[in-house]
Write a protein that holds these residues in place. Sequence first.
Motif: not given
Length: 256
Positions: A224-244
Amino acid sequence: MNRRLVLAAVAVALLAGLAGCSALSGGISDEQLDREGNYSDLRDSDADVAIDLEDGSLIEDGEFRAVYDLNGTGELSLYRSSLYRDEPLEINSVRYWYPNGTELTGSELEVEQGQSETTVQVPDENGTLAFSGEAGRKTFQLPAYVEGSYEVTVPEGHRTSNFLFGDVAPNGYEREVVDDRERLYWESVDTTISLRYYLARDITLFLGLVGVVVLFGGIGIAYYYRQVIRLREEREEFGLDVDAGDDSDGGPPGFP
């Protein structure tokens, strides 16, 4: 006519009730009293009372064998206490030995079963009395019918020492294991002996089960922890978590 039928029904009911009471207090059959029983090992005990427990099955209760050095007791009142009242102890394979070793079977003794106790009278109060009865499933409880030293041996491979699965009352006993059988000894008992015991190998199985649960639980948490980390990395890759950020001119980020 109807009145006669009612009276006849009442008479039949009374007779049935009396027959039931007679059956309840009529005693134990000679066949049950004289059933085969071996007590030679218990008679060698140094205790005044020696009790051996035999394990039952998943559908049957266990059994016990008991030998009493009477030491001046000419009559034993045998009972078990339930939640509401005392009940007569069901016994079988009864034997009595005179001090000189002469043996009598149960049918040769005075044995009477009432509504609250089973009474056994012996011809010599300094002899030895033996009988067998029913024990519970992994449990045993029996009042101290005579005062003195007691020795109880639990079934082979069983123990009482684990506080989660076993229990012994009263306290003040000595414990030893001989030939994979736990033996409990009291110097003096004047109250009910109560035991709860378990198969020693079940503790190993229980600990193994706990270990398996912990192992798979740890694997699940790690996954479960690995899936959370992977999801966070994917969101950062697509700029979904980048602060404007906070640009003063209100233009798009990256423009002056």
